[in-house]
Scaffold this motif. Structure first.
Motif, PDB file in Angstrom:
ATOM      1  N   SER A 194       0.842  -1.190   0.000  1.00 58.57           N
ATOM      2  CA  SER A 194       0.000   0.000   0.000  1.00 58.57           C
ATOM      3  C   SER A 194       0.879   1.242   0.000  1.00 58.57           C
ATOM      4  O   SER A 194       1.743   1.379  -0.860  1.00 58.57           O
ATOM      5  CB  SER A 194      -0.950  -0.052   1.204  1.00 58.57           C
ATOM      6  N   ARG A 195       0.753   2.122   1.001  1.00 59.64           N
ATOM      7  CA  ARG A 195       1.618   3.308   1.047  1.00 59.64           C
ATOM      8  C   ARG A 195       3.092   2.885   1.063  1.00 59.64           C
ATOM      9  O   ARG A 195       3.943   3.541   0.492  1.00 59.64           O
ATOM     10  CB  ARG A 195       1.290   4.157   2.274  1.00 59.64           C
ATOM     11  N   GLU A 217       0.340  -3.787  -3.961  1.00 58.55           N
ATOM     12  CA  GLU A 217      -0.892  -2.967  -3.850  1.00 58.55           C
ATOM     13  C   GLU A 217      -0.576  -1.486  -3.611  1.00 58.55           C
ATOM     14  O   GLU A 217      -1.117  -0.869  -2.712  1.00 58.55           O
ATOM     15  CB  GLU A 217      -1.792  -3.524  -2.744  1.00 58.55           C
ATOM     16  N   SER A 218       0.322  -0.963  -4.442  1.00 63.08           N
ATOM     17  CA  SER A 218       0.854   0.386  -4.215  1.00 63.08           C
ATOM     18  C   SER A 218      -0.066   1.505  -4.708  1.00 63.08           C
ATOM     19  O   SER A 218      -0.027   2.618  -4.188  1.00 63.08           O
ATOM     20  CB  SER A 218       2.227   0.503  -4.876  1.00 63.08           C
ATOM     21  N   GLN A 240      -8.017   7.142  -6.604  1.00 62.83           N
ATOM     22  CA  GLN A 240      -7.155   8.186  -6.041  1.00 62.83           C
ATOM     23  C   GLN A 240      -6.330   8.847  -7.148  1.00 62.83           C
ATOM     24  O   GLN A 240      -5.706   8.164  -7.956  1.00 62.83           O
ATOM     25  CB  GLN A 240      -6.228   7.589  -4.988  1.00 62.83           C
ATOM     26  N   TRP A 251       3.992  12.218   1.274  1.00 68.48           N
ATOM     27  CA  TRP A 251       4.759  11.214   0.523  1.00 68.48           C
ATOM     28  C   TRP A 251       5.611  11.848  -0.578  1.00 68.48           C
ATOM     29  O   TRP A 251       6.604  11.288  -1.018  1.00 68.48           O
ATOM     30  CB  TRP A 251       3.787  10.194  -0.110  1.00 68.48           C
ATOM     31  N   LEU A 292      -7.335   2.035  -5.584  1.00 61.43           N
ATOM     32  CA  LEU A 292      -5.928   1.887  -5.992  1.00 61.43           C
ATOM     33  C   LEU A 292      -5.757   2.023  -7.502  1.00 61.43           C
ATOM     34  O   LEU A 292      -4.622   2.077  -7.993  1.00 61.43           O
ATOM     35  CB  LEU A 292      -5.379   0.525  -5.528  1.00 61.43           C
TER      36      LEU A 292
HETATM   37  C1  MCU Z   1      -2.719   2.319  -1.504  1.00 57.40           C
HETATM   38  O1  MCU Z   1      -2.078   3.123  -0.520  1.00 57.40           O
HETATM   39  C2  MCU Z   1      -2.790   3.946   0.370  1.00 57.40           C
HETATM   40  C3  MCU Z   1      -3.674   4.928  -0.354  1.00 57.40           C
HETATM   41  O2  MCU Z   1      -2.889   5.751  -1.187  1.00 57.40           O
HETATM   42  C4  MCU Z   1      -4.395   5.799   0.670  1.00 57.40           C
HETATM   43  O3  MCU Z   1      -5.298   6.694   0.039  1.00 57.40           O
HETATM   44  C5  MCU Z   1      -5.152   4.973   1.669  1.00 57.40           C
HETATM   45  O4  MCU Z   1      -5.608   5.811   2.682  1.00 57.40           O
HETATM   46  O5  MCU Z   1      -4.281   4.063   2.264  1.00 57.40           O
HETATM   47  C6  MCU Z   1      -3.603   3.171   1.424  1.00 57.40           C
HETATM   48  C7  MCU Z   1      -2.739   2.429   2.387  1.00 57.40           C
HETATM   49  O6  MCU Z   1      -1.603   2.765   2.592  1.00 57.40           O
HETATM   50  O7  MCU Z   1      -3.368   1.472   3.106  1.00 57.40           O
HETATM   51  C8  MCU Z   1      -2.650   0.822   4.125  1.00 57.40           C
END
Ligand code: MCU
Length: 376
Positions: A194-195, A217-218, A240, A251, A292
């Motif tokens: 993710s983040r 899952e970036s 997003q 970021w 995503l």
């Molecule tokens: C996919 O990464 C992020 C996303 O950019 C954010 O908008 C959301 O709040 O959180 C995602 C994440 O990091 O989830 C753990």
């Protein structure tokens, strides 16, 4: 003025300090220099990569500092301590290493942002990198907080992802200095979800000692392209975008704020960021969550893949988008794909990594108006 020497001693044309940006609705040509010169050789592609890195730092991610003037490291009880000093300031941070129960030292290793969200592969050490400690990601108010900013000042241009990549490089510096940590620094991977998956992609892009990049899952700021995501948003998707993401966390560099409502003028997109990793290993692991931007991610990484194709190593980059599971819960049906990449790039085995799959189709004619050369 920015200039450098490329691979094989290639002379790279300099990118002026001040350039005029032109609007381009398509994804930027990976094989044409900013000054219009065509890239025809692998050595010149390394010049293009350096130029794209410079452009991405300048307009989106902020400046990546090099190795600090002083750097020392020590190792005790599976904890590696890294001490950095610059201009009279100093910081210290640690990472912890979990060793595999099989394999032989020195071990290959995967640096996991926040520990990562992938199962530890057999024979591979896992290095838990507390990226939040290097640069905070609590909300936009946390900009400038963390060890990186303690060293370089809270107003440094680097956004959190650049600061984390700097930290990863220092971990590798330290591992090189401390053989007692028993890590093979020629076999280092990086991951995060993710983040932290965005961050893992940035680390792979900026640090050439990383031989396998595993962003999971970036989404936006990772494997998605800003242009494609803006288009999908205009078509009604709950996705997003650049203009949304800058309100969430620090970021990116603050410079990026000036471009999020004029994305087509950016002289790169995230296919360019991913292409900095070529010819090294990249396996992009994605889910199918609207926010995503799965369709953007697949289209963007399809464009990025052209870099590996041009370099004659198409299977050094893979893409796998499989849904129907919770965010950052690595599904068992991606395991054999991940194993193939880990075995090839970290364990020196010969595996089939020709993996490129999604439920979507990539609309190449909408986004790509250039062709893939065969670089000599
Ligand atoms: C996919 O990464 C992020 C996303 O950019 C954010 O908008 C959301 O709040 O959180 C995602 C994440 O990091 O989830 C753990």
């Amino acid at each position: 003025m920015y200039s450098h020497t490329g691979a094989g001693g290639a002379t790279c044309s300099a990118l002026p300090g001040s350039i005029t940006l032109r609007s381009n609705a398509k994804l930027n040509d990976l094989f044409t220099m900013f000054n219009g010169d065509k890239v025809t050789t692998k050595d010149k592609f390394s010049c293009r990569q350096a130029e794209m890195s410079e452009l991405i730092q300048r307009y989106e991610l902020g400046t990546l500092p090099g190795r600090p003037s002083t750097l020392t490291a020590s190792f005790s009880g599976n904890t590696l301590t890294i001490n950095c000093g610059e201009a009279g300031k100093s910081i210290s941070f640690t990472v912890t290493i979990t060793y595999p129960s099989s394999g032989t030292a020195p071990y290959p290793a995967i640096i996991g942002y926040g520990g990562g969200s992938l199962p530890a592969p057999a024979g591979v050490a896992m290095i838990n990198f507390n990226n939040d400690n290097i640069a905070a990601q609590v909300n936009t108010g946390s900009r400038g907080q963390g060890k990186f900013y303690d060293l370089y000042g809270s107003s440094h241009s680097a956004g959190a992802m650049t600061a984390w990549a700097w930290g990863v490089s220092r971990v590798i510096d330290a591992l090189e200095l401390v053989p007692g940590a028993r890590i093979d620094t020629t076999k280092i991977g990086v991951t995060g979800c993710s983040r932290n998956g965005k961050g893992a992609m940035v680390a792979g892009a900026f640090e050439k000692r990383i031989v396998l990049t595993l962003p999971q899952e970036s989404g936006a700021g990772g494997s998605a392209c800003w242009r494609i995501s803006d288009y999908l948003k205009s078509q009604g998707a709950n996705i997003q975008t650049a203009s949304e993401i800058i309100g969430e966390d620090p970021w990116f560099s603050t410079t990026f704020n000036s471009y999020v409502n004029q994305v087509p003028v950016l002289p790169f997109d995230h296919h360019s960021l991913a292409a900095l990793i070529a010819p090294r290993g990249l396996f992009v692991i994605d889910n199918n969550i609207d926010w995503l931007g799965p369709q953007s991610c697949f289209g963007c990484m399809t464009a990025a893949h052209m870099a590996w194709q041009a370099l004659g190593v198409s299977d050094h980059m893979g893409y796998s988008q499989i849904g129907a599971h919770a965010h950052c819960a690595f599904p068992s049906n991606q395991q054999s794909q991940l194993t193939a990449f880990v075995q090839k790039f970290l364990l020196g085995q010969s595996t089939n990594t020709a993996i490129f799959q999604s439920d979507f189709s990539a609309n190449q004619s909408q986004w790509i108006d250039w062709t893939t050369p065969t670089l000599s």
